[in-house]
Design an enzyme around this catalytic site. Structure first.
Site, PDB file in Angstrom:
ATOM      1  CE  LYS A 103      31.396 -26.491  28.708  1.00  0.00           C
ATOM      2  NZ  LYS A 103      32.334 -25.374  28.664  1.00  0.00           N
TER       3      LYS A 103
ATOM      4  CG  ASP B 222      34.023 -29.017  47.988  1.00  0.00           C
ATOM      5  OD1 ASP B 222      32.885 -28.982  48.494  1.00  0.00           O
ATOM      6  OD2 ASP B 222      34.836 -29.937  48.210  1.00  0.00           O
TER       7      ASP B 222
ATOM      8  CE1 TYR C  90      27.119 -35.434  41.366  1.00  0.00           C
ATOM      9  CE2 TYR C  90      27.634 -37.037  43.059  1.00  0.00           C
ATOM     10  CZ  TYR C  90      27.957 -35.900  42.345  1.00  0.00           C
ATOM     11  OH  TYR C  90      29.135 -35.240  42.611  1.00  0.00           O
TER      12      TYR C  90
ATOM     13  CG  ASP D 114      29.892 -32.618  44.725  1.00  0.00           C
ATOM     14  OD1 ASP D 114      30.258 -32.086  45.783  1.00  0.00           O
ATOM     15  OD2 ASP D 114      30.107 -33.813  44.461  1.00  0.00           O
TER      16      ASP D 114
ATOM     17  CG  ASP E 111      33.425 -22.969  30.857  1.00  0.00           C
ATOM     18  OD1 ASP E 111      32.234 -22.618  30.961  1.00  0.00           O
ATOM     19  OD2 ASP E 111      33.959 -23.210  29.773  1.00  0.00           O
TER      20      ASP E 111
END
Ligand code: ATP
Length: 327
Positions: free
Chosen positions: A165, A224, A121, A220, A196
């Site tokens: 990652k 969720d 971002y 982000d 993951d």
């Protein structure tokens, strides 16, 4: 986390969609708790953009900076190339680099600490017909300050999971290294986990997590997922913290599909308001609000997203009444 002693002046951004509805619920609960805050209404967002062509102005930022915190409902970010995300602007202008997202449900209690200003971002992007690029910027300074925040939280809890990652992304090698060094310095027990694997483990065994720290986009997405695991987006609060400013908001968006129907779950906004009180140093009132929320959930006084048939207002009223009884 707190800013004890600060004047309790709060910029109130109702925002778009269900934002005003859930904020009204949070205001009712704050009043019932006797929070004694001064609210400064600031209109920002997509609704204002449609009306005036401006979603946020310099004067709004100046006004917000005269307050010690912001309480925000939700702001729509339309897929319009002309529109710049107000939330991103606020996070960057107020340097709200730490997004703290606690998740709780019976027998579940963990916190996601998401870096809020860089990574995917960062806004370094290019789009043309042939190629599109988004630069994932990870800096030493950005990683260090989010690692410090995460370790400060983990030092009062059990352990830290550093989500990354780094086997594929060089930028995450830097992030991981700094988080590991910081955890060692704080003497916080830690592990590292590929994003993951973290996504999988959150579903399979969420109890294994305590405090998780990660870069912006991973935070982000995993937030969720975590919200789904604890019962739904409507339940979850967040704090966006910088060194000077703080903004509190439910983690859900403006939910245009249910806006105006009076059925949005106000609990994420109410819990965000409680986090704000804790930030102001009023941990006791924050705890009372959390207990009243848990009571309403146990009594099944809930909105349709949780299987109930109460309205936003009825849930907020039940929580407010419970607060009055426990006074
Ligand atoms: P935005 O574009 O503002 O992010 P969105 O609809 O894409 O909006 P969310 O607002 O997070 O994203 O909503 C995702 C789903 O969760 C929607 O189906 C919405 O109705 C539901 N939802 C979000 N917030 C609430 C809430 N407070 N109460 C009940 N359902 C909610």
């Amino acid at each position: 986390m707190s800013c004890r002693g600060a004047e309790k002046r709060v910029a109130l951004v109702r925002g778009d969609g269900v934002g005003p509805e859930v904020i009204d619920g949070a205001l009712a609960v704050l009043e019932a708790a006797g929070a004694g805050l001064e609210f400064v209404p600031v209109e920002l967002g997509y609704g204002r953009w449609k009306r005036t062509g401006k979603a946020i102005a310099e004067e709004d930022l100046e006004l917000i900076k005269t307050c010690h915190s912001v309480l925000l409902g939700a702001i729509t970010t339309p897929p319009d190339p002309e529109y710049r995300s107000v939330l991103l602007r606020l996070r960057q202008e107020l340097d709200l680099y730490a997004n703290i997202r606690p998740f709780s449900a019976p027998e579940l209690d963990f916190v996601i600490v998401r870096e809020n200003t860089e990574g995917m971002y960062s806004g370094v992007e290019k789009l043309d017909e042939e190629e599109a690029t988004t630069l994932r910027v990870i800096t030493y300074r950005g990683s260090l300050r989010i690692a410090e925040r995460a370790c400060a939280i983990a030092s009062k809890r059990q352990r830290l999971t550093i989500v990354h990652k780094s086997n594929v992304l060089k930028s995450d090698r830097l992030f991981l290294k700094i988080c590991e060094e910081t955890a060692r310095r704080w003497d916080v027990p830690f592990e590292s986990m590929l994003v993951d694997a973290a996504a999988y483990n959150l579903v399979i065994n969420p109890k294994r997590f305590d405090v998780m720290v990660m870069t912006n986009l991973f935070g982000d997405i995993l937030s969720d997922e975590a919200a789904g695991i604890v019962g739904g987006l409507g339940l979850c609060p967040s704090a966006n913290l910088g060194d000077k400013y703080a903004l509190f908001e439910p983690i859900h968006g403006s939910a245009p599909d249910i806006a105006g129907k009076g059925i949005a779950n106000p609990i994420g906004a109410i819990r965000s308001a409680a986090m704000m009180l804790e930030w102001f140093g009023d941990a006791e009132k924050a705890r009372m609000i959390e207990e009243a929320v848990e009571w309403s959930l146990a009594q099944k006084v809930t909105t349709p997203d949780l299987g109930g048939c109460c309205s936003t207002k009825e849930v907020a009223e039940a929580i407010s009444k419970r607060l009055a009884w426990s006074d």
